[in-house]
Design a protein around this motif. Structure first.
Motif, PDB file in Angstrom:
ATOM      1  N   THR A   1       0.830  -1.210   0.000  1.00 10.92           N
ATOM      2  CA  THR A   1       0.000   0.000   0.000  1.00 10.92           C
ATOM      3  C   THR A   1       0.860   1.253   0.000  1.00 10.92           C
ATOM      4  OG1 THR A   1      -1.758  -1.131   1.212  1.00 10.92           O
ATOM      5  CG2 THR A   1      -1.763   1.273   1.284  1.00 10.92           C
ATOM      6  N   LEU A   2       1.882   1.239   0.839  1.00 13.26           N
ATOM      7  CA  LEU A   2       2.717   2.419   1.018  1.00 13.26           C
ATOM      8  C   LEU A   2       3.423   2.831  -0.264  1.00 13.26           C
ATOM      9  CD1 LEU A   2       3.595   4.383   3.203  1.00 13.26           C
ATOM     10  CD2 LEU A   2       5.441   2.807   3.814  1.00 13.26           C
ATOM     11  N   MET A   3       3.861   1.846  -1.048  1.00 13.96           N
ATOM     12  CA  MET A   3       4.627   2.148  -2.251  1.00 13.96           C
ATOM     13  C   MET A   3       3.801   2.809  -3.349  1.00 13.96           C
ATOM     14  SD  MET A   3       7.915   1.309  -1.988  1.00 13.96           S
ATOM     15  CE  MET A   3       7.620   2.372  -0.592  1.00 13.96           C
ATOM     16  N   LEU A   4       2.478   2.794  -3.215  1.00 15.60           N
ATOM     17  CA  LEU A   4       1.636   3.490  -4.195  1.00 15.60           C
ATOM     18  C   LEU A   4       0.981   4.732  -3.616  1.00 15.60           C
ATOM     19  CD1 LEU A   4      -0.201   0.619  -6.127  1.00 15.60           C
ATOM     20  CD2 LEU A   4       1.979   1.727  -6.640  1.00 15.60           C
ATOM     21  N   ASP A   5       1.255   5.034  -2.361  1.00 17.26           N
ATOM     22  CA  ASP A   5       0.646   6.176  -1.684  1.00 17.26           C
ATOM     23  C   ASP A   5       1.404   7.450  -2.071  1.00 17.26           C
ATOM     24  OD1 ASP A   5      -0.422   8.073   0.006  1.00 17.26           O
ATOM     25  OD2 ASP A   5      -0.307   6.835   1.810  1.00 17.26           O
ATOM     26  N   GLN A   6       0.793   8.270  -2.925  1.00 14.58           N
ATOM     27  CA  GLN A   6       1.477   9.483  -3.397  1.00 14.58           C
ATOM     28  C   GLN A   6       1.663  10.515  -2.288  1.00 14.58           C
ATOM     29  OE1 GLN A   6       2.762   9.552  -6.828  1.00 14.58           O
ATOM     30  NE2 GLN A   6       2.303   7.455  -6.173  1.00 14.58           N
ATOM     31  N   ALA A   7       0.958  10.364  -1.186  1.00 14.70           N
ATOM     32  CA  ALA A   7       1.193  11.232  -0.029  1.00 14.70           C
ATOM     33  C   ALA A   7       2.482  10.849   0.685  1.00 14.70           C
ATOM     34  CB  ALA A   7       0.018  11.161   0.942  1.00 14.70           C
ATOM     35  N   PHE A   8       2.918   9.611   0.510  1.00 14.67           N
ATOM     36  CA  PHE A   8       4.183   9.146   1.085  1.00 14.67           C
ATOM     37  C   PHE A   8       5.345   9.717   0.276  1.00 14.67           C
ATOM     38  CE2 PHE A   8       7.365   5.531   1.028  1.00 14.67           C
ATOM     39  CZ  PHE A   8       7.949   5.853   2.256  1.00 14.67           C
ATOM     40  N   PHE A   9       5.444   9.324  -0.966  1.00 14.46           N
ATOM     41  CA  PHE A   9       6.390   9.923  -1.899  1.00 14.46           C
ATOM     42  C   PHE A   9       5.746   9.979  -3.272  1.00 14.46           C
ATOM     43  CE2 PHE A   9       9.626   8.873   1.269  1.00 14.46           C
ATOM     44  CZ  PHE A   9      10.323  10.068   1.285  1.00 14.46           C
ATOM     45  N   ALA A  10       5.924  11.074  -3.948  1.00 17.01           N
ATOM     46  CA  ALA A  10       5.343  11.261  -5.272  1.00 17.01           C
ATOM     47  C   ALA A  10       6.243  10.646  -6.328  1.00 17.01           C
ATOM     48  CB  ALA A  10       5.137  12.746  -5.549  1.00 17.01           C
ATOM     49  N   GLY A  11       5.620   9.923  -7.261  1.00 16.42           N
ATOM     50  CA  GLY A  11       6.357   9.388  -8.401  1.00 16.42           C
ATOM     51  C   GLY A  11       6.477   7.887  -8.427  1.00 16.42           C
ATOM     52  N   LEU A  12       6.210   7.233  -7.292  1.00 17.67           N
ATOM     53  CA  LEU A  12       6.280   5.776  -7.268  1.00 17.67           C
ATOM     54  C   LEU A  12       5.015   5.197  -7.892  1.00 17.67           C
ATOM     55  CD1 LEU A  12       7.685   5.192  -3.666  1.00 17.67           C
ATOM     56  CD2 LEU A  12       8.953   5.380  -5.814  1.00 17.67           C
ATOM     57  N   GLY A  13       5.175   4.048  -8.558  1.00 18.39           N
ATOM     58  CA  GLY A  13       4.038   3.393  -9.198  1.00 18.39           C
ATOM     59  C   GLY A  13       4.228   1.896  -9.194  1.00 18.39           C
ATOM     60  N   ASN A  14       3.493   1.193 -10.035  1.00 22.16           N
ATOM     61  CA  ASN A  14       3.374  -0.251  -9.912  1.00 22.16           C
ATOM     62  C   ASN A  14       4.675  -0.998 -10.193  1.00 22.16           C
ATOM     63  OD1 ASN A  14       1.347  -2.001  -8.992  1.00 22.16           O
ATOM     64  ND2 ASN A  14       1.172  -2.913 -11.022  1.00 22.16           N
ATOM     65  N   TYR A  15       5.385  -0.646 -11.269  1.00 21.72           N
ATOM     66  CA  TYR A  15       6.614  -1.399 -11.530  1.00 21.72           C
ATOM     67  C   TYR A  15       7.693  -1.056 -10.517  1.00 21.72           C
ATOM     68  CZ  TYR A  15       9.492   2.216 -13.970  1.00 21.72           C
ATOM     69  OH  TYR A  15      10.265   3.308 -14.296  1.00 21.72           O
ATOM     70  N   LEU A  16       7.753   0.232 -10.108  1.00 24.88           N
ATOM     71  CA  LEU A  16       8.729   0.607  -9.095  1.00 24.88           C
ATOM     72  C   LEU A  16       8.433  -0.073  -7.766  1.00 24.88           C
ATOM     73  CD1 LEU A  16       9.301   4.424  -9.778  1.00 24.88           C
ATOM     74  CD2 LEU A  16      10.908   2.546 -10.164  1.00 24.88           C
ATOM     75  N   ARG A  17       7.164  -0.253  -7.439  1.00 28.53           N
ATOM     76  CA  ARG A  17       6.797  -0.919  -6.196  1.00 28.53           C
ATOM     77  C   ARG A  17       7.431  -2.317  -6.124  1.00 28.53           C
ATOM     78  NH1 ARG A  17       0.573  -2.255  -4.481  1.00 28.53           N
ATOM     79  NH2 ARG A  17       0.475  -3.013  -6.632  1.00 28.53           N
ATOM     80  N   SER A  18       7.183  -3.132  -7.138  1.00 33.21           N
ATOM     81  CA  SER A  18       7.741  -4.488  -7.132  1.00 33.21           C
ATOM     82  C   SER A  18       9.265  -4.469  -7.096  1.00 33.21           C
ATOM     83  CB  SER A  18       7.273  -5.256  -8.374  1.00 33.21           C
ATOM     84  OG  SER A  18       5.910  -5.587  -8.290  1.00 33.21           O
ATOM     85  N   GLU A  19       9.871  -3.596  -7.888  1.00 34.66           N
ATOM     86  CA  GLU A  19      11.330  -3.572  -8.001  1.00 34.66           C
ATOM     87  C   GLU A  19      12.003  -3.075  -6.727  1.00 34.66           C
ATOM     88  OE1 GLU A  19      13.135  -4.747 -11.042  1.00 34.66           O
ATOM     89  OE2 GLU A  19      11.186  -5.673 -10.717  1.00 34.66           O
ATOM     90  N   ILE A  20      11.429  -2.065  -6.101  1.00 25.81           N
ATOM     91  CA  ILE A  20      11.994  -1.533  -4.856  1.00 25.81           C
ATOM     92  C   ILE A  20      11.906  -2.565  -3.740  1.00 25.81           C
ATOM     93  CG2 ILE A  20      11.552   0.136  -2.988  1.00 25.81           C
ATOM     94  CD1 ILE A  20      10.817   2.148  -5.267  1.00 25.81           C
ATOM     95  N   LEU A  21      10.747  -3.192  -3.596  1.00 23.74           N
ATOM     96  CA  LEU A  21      10.579  -4.172  -2.528  1.00 23.74           C
ATOM     97  C   LEU A  21      11.499  -5.376  -2.721  1.00 23.74           C
ATOM     98  CD1 LEU A  21       6.719  -4.068  -1.943  1.00 23.74           C
ATOM     99  CD2 LEU A  21       8.532  -2.890  -0.678  1.00 23.74           C
TER     100      LEU A  21
END
Length: 281
Positions: A156-176
């Protein structure tokens, strides 16, 4: 949907042909901004920047054009003598003596005074831009452990634009994957070492995607995956769109979890869940 790195690269591309050049003609076809178009029509452009997935084109008369590509928006740059055919809906055109810059199909566009950008309905709700130089590792760690975010699942956090702007679906998987964080873990469940690694992965993977045009693995790894017959959508990543392929680290099979209608690809061996969320009473 284009993520922060793609929008930043688009801004770089159009900046090269618009900044410092005379705008000989600009046309605005999107109904939402028609009533304001005379304010900025044929105005020269001072600078172009991004805030996460949003772009801001700032004119010399201190007005800005905000745009968010959403799913289908796209910027193109052509010589102004080139005849362009497209089935996309044309939204905005900036023409110089050499080039025509076009925005197609975007559905979130506005014209606002530059000094009121931070009050825009979207911009005022988003967190720091993950690609900004001011977005330090200390800041990322601070937000990961803040009471606003520390009990949210990583997925959830990796797609929350209030957390950081610019993260999205492919970045979520790759970062984790890079941080070895399970999608269901929360910052609250992790020790400081893991939080620090997570923060580094957020910054490093986002910057790598920006520099390489969406690749989140090295060129040698991408080339190897390509030689093994993987399509482009998968060979440029470590886990995203590599469902059922071997993990690049441990050779286990990449698995997929769905959160709503969006997928997270991950390695069950490299990303072992550390915390268990207790059911609420």
């Amino acid at each position: 949907m284009p993520e922060g790195p793609e929008i930043r690269r688009a801004a770089d591309k159009i900046s090269k042909v618009l900044i410092g050049e005379e705008i000989i003609e600009s046309n605005f076809y999107y109904e939402r901004i028609k009533e304001k178009e005379e304010i900025v029509k044929n105005q020269n452009i001072k600078d172009i920047t991004t805030r996460g997935k949003a772009m801001l084109i700032r004119f010399k008369n201190n007005w800005s054009m905000y745009s968010h590509n959403q799913l289908y928006g796209r910027w193109t740059v052509n010589l102004n003598t080139t005849k362009v055919k497209s089935r996309r809906a044309l939204r905005v055109v900036f023409t110089t003596n050499k080039h025509a810059v076009r925005l197609w199909s975007a559905t979130d566009i506005d014209l606002i005074p530059t000094d009121e950008e931070n009050e825009h309905s979207f911009l005022k709700k988003i967190g720091p831009d993950v690609l900004s130089e001011s977005c330090s590792l200390d800041l990322i760690e601070e937000r990961l452990t803040s009471t606003s975010f520390h009990k949210k699942k990583a997925s959830t956090l990796m797609l929350d634009q209030a957390f950081f702007a610019g993260l999205g679906n492919y970045l979520r998987s790759e970062i984790l994957f890079d941080a070895k964080i399970h999608p269901d873990d929360r910052p609250f469940d992790l020790d400081k070492t893991k939080i620090t690694q997570w923060a580094k992965s957020i910054k490093n993977i986002s910057q790598l995607a920006y520099k390489t045009g969406g690749f989140t693995v090295s060129k040698s790894l991408a080339d190897r995956n390509k030689e093994n017959g993987e399509p482009r959508r998968s060979y440029r990543h470590a886990v995203f769109m590599r469902h059922q392929y071997e993990c690049l680290n441990c050779k286990d099979r990449i698995e997929r979890k769905w959160y709503g209608k969006r997928k997270v690809d991950y390695c069950p061996s490299c990303q072992i869940q550390r915390g268990k969320i207790k059911p609420t009473k």
